[in-house]
Design a protein around this motif. Sequence first.
Motif, PDB file in Angstrom:
ATOM      1  N   TRP A 284     -68.497   2.245   3.678  1.00 43.24           N
ATOM      2  CA  TRP A 284     -69.112   3.365   3.922  1.00 43.24           C
ATOM      3  C   TRP A 284     -67.382   2.578   5.832  1.00 43.24           C
TER       4      TRP A 284
ATOM      5  N   LYS B 135     -59.633  12.928  13.781  1.00 41.67           N
ATOM      6  CA  LYS B 135     -60.384  11.835  13.700  1.00 41.67           C
ATOM      7  C   LYS B 135     -61.883  12.254  14.269  1.00 41.67           C
TER       8      LYS B 135
ATOM      9  N   ALA C 119     -75.430  18.580  13.776  1.00 38.82           N
ATOM     10  CA  ALA C 119     -74.750  20.052  13.785  1.00 38.82           C
ATOM     11  C   ALA C 119     -75.432  21.341  13.504  1.00 38.82           C
TER      12      ALA C 119
ATOM     13  N   GLU D   2     -65.952  12.504   2.113  1.00 40.88           N
ATOM     14  CA  GLU D   2     -67.320  13.167   1.588  1.00 40.88           C
ATOM     15  C   GLU D   2     -67.018  14.486   2.973  1.00 40.88           C
TER      16      GLU D   2
ATOM     17  N   ALA E 146     -77.351  19.935  10.146  1.00 43.94           N
ATOM     18  CA  ALA E 146     -76.666  18.604   9.875  1.00 43.94           C
ATOM     19  C   ALA E 146     -76.912  17.825  10.410  1.00 43.94           C
TER      20      ALA E 146
ATOM     21  N   ARG F  81     -77.042  10.198   3.926  1.00 43.31           N
ATOM     22  CA  ARG F  81     -77.801  10.800   2.974  1.00 43.31           C
ATOM     23  C   ARG F  81     -77.774  10.124   2.178  1.00 43.31           C
ATOM     24  N   GLU F  82     -77.522   9.226   1.792  1.00 47.47           N
ATOM     25  CA  GLU F  82     -77.452   7.415   1.034  1.00 47.47           C
ATOM     26  C   GLU F  82     -79.050   7.357   1.464  1.00 47.47           C
TER      27      GLU F  82
ATOM     28  N   VAL G 209     -79.300  19.283   6.213  1.00 49.54           N
ATOM     29  CA  VAL G 209     -78.478  18.691   5.213  1.00 49.54           C
ATOM     30  C   VAL G 209     -77.739  17.415   5.748  1.00 49.54           C
ATOM     31  N   TYR G 210     -78.036  16.552   5.133  1.00 47.29           N
ATOM     32  CA  TYR G 210     -77.495  14.999   5.653  1.00 47.29           C
ATOM     33  C   TYR G 210     -76.262  14.349   4.505  1.00 47.29           C
ATOM     34  N   PHE G 211     -75.468  13.966   5.565  1.00 42.97           N
ATOM     35  CA  PHE G 211     -74.200  13.522   4.602  1.00 42.97           C
ATOM     36  C   PHE G 211     -73.565  11.779   5.052  1.00 42.97           C
ATOM     37  N   ALA G 212     -72.940  11.662   4.056  1.00 41.02           N
ATOM     38  CA  ALA G 212     -72.250   9.777   4.156  1.00 41.02           C
ATOM     39  C   ALA G 212     -74.184   9.658   4.450  1.00 41.02           C
ATOM     40  N   TRP G 213     -73.835   8.233   5.105  1.00 42.35           N
ATOM     41  CA  TRP G 213     -74.775   6.996   4.632  1.00 42.35           C
ATOM     42  C   TRP G 213     -76.347   7.533   5.180  1.00 42.35           C
TER      43      TRP G 213
ATOM     44  N   PHE H 256     -75.561  13.544  10.579  1.00 42.70           N
ATOM     45  CA  PHE H 256     -74.571  12.665   9.693  1.00 42.70           C
ATOM     46  C   PHE H 256     -73.919  11.738  10.779  1.00 42.70           C
TER      47      PHE H 256
ATOM     48  N   PRO I 195     -70.871   9.493  12.682  1.00 39.56           N
ATOM     49  CA  PRO I 195     -69.771   9.580  13.259  1.00 39.56           C
ATOM     50  C   PRO I 195     -68.632   9.414  12.328  1.00 39.56           C
ATOM     51  N   MET I 196     -67.817  10.361  12.339  1.00 45.49           N
ATOM     52  CA  MET I 196     -66.926  11.175  11.319  1.00 45.49           C
ATOM     53  C   MET I 196     -66.020  10.430  11.448  1.00 45.49           C
ATOM     54  N   THR I 197     -65.036  10.162  10.345  1.00 44.69           N
ATOM     55  CA  THR I 197     -64.017   8.996   9.830  1.00 44.69           C
ATOM     56  C   THR I 197     -62.741   9.770   9.129  1.00 44.69           C
TER      57      THR I 197
ATOM     58  N   ALA J  32     -63.742  16.414  12.793  1.00 46.52           N
ATOM     59  CA  ALA J  32     -63.712  17.362  11.998  1.00 46.52           C
ATOM     60  C   ALA J  32     -64.973  16.095  10.678  1.00 46.52           C
TER      61      ALA J  32
ATOM     62  N   PHE K 223     -65.758  14.257   8.208  1.00 44.78           N
ATOM     63  CA  PHE K 223     -64.898  14.030   7.168  1.00 44.78           C
ATOM     64  C   PHE K 223     -65.774  13.054   7.189  1.00 44.78           C
ATOM     65  N   TRP K 224     -65.944  12.085   5.849  1.00 44.27           N
ATOM     66  CA  TRP K 224     -66.812   9.880   6.632  1.00 44.27           C
ATOM     67  C   TRP K 224     -65.790   9.764   4.602  1.00 44.27           C
TER      68      TRP K 224
END
Lengths: 83, 154
Positions: free
Chosen positions: B136, B118, A56, B52, A75, A10-11, A4-8, A77, A79-81, B121, B123-124
């Motif tokens: 982004w 920060k 993850a 997201e 997963a 995924r894009e 599974v991919y997220f944010a950029w 992705f 770095p989280m923001t 978790a 989230f993006w």
Amino acid sequence: MKLVYFAWVRERIGMAEETVEPPRNVETVQDLLGWLRTRGDAYDFALGESAAIRVALDHDHADHDASLSGVREVALFPPMTGG
Amino acid sequence: MANVRVAIVAEPLDITSEIERVTAGRGDIGAVVTFTGLCRDEDGRLEALELEHYPGMAENEVRRIAEQAAGRWEISDITILHRHGKVRPGETIVLVVTASKHRHAAFESAEFVMDFLKTHAPFWKKEHTAAGAVSWVSARQSDDDAEERWNAPD
């Protein structure tokens, strides 16, 4: 194995998830990233800066040297923001 | 063990009802600390943030952070609510409520929770500007540093 991919990530790859069967010599996250990059320009663009890729395994954060043995969902992705 | 309430929601967050939920009918709480994280308009440039998240993991990870805080400080209640989807300037992105007998535990645990949210978790944030551009948001080194200080010996 489900990816599974997220944010950029995924894009850039152009999809949110897929199921793959990596070759036997793919044992760690780092191996998986290397193998994925051989699957096309989109993967290479998404995963080329491997230091920026967070991982993850079955919903737990993991390092790039972690083993994929028994893992069902990986997963990838940036770095989280959140927060 | 503290009462833990965690939710990832698409609806606006209401701080008053969350404080009421924790304190109603209670005589043992001496301190409630709340943190509210708001979406900024960046001097009028930003139209919205789009959040997201990783649905299978986000709630588990936020709960794990709440439980770490509950294990480290003497708090009786901890609430962490986080938005996903589009958030407009002025709206709340994240709400943390901690309650304890004495103030220090409530203050410190709330700050700990924010520092780990920060960086841990899943989230993006994506910016939508008034001019129609999307991009982004980059992670900040200062957030990693903020988390790191909780690992240093006291």
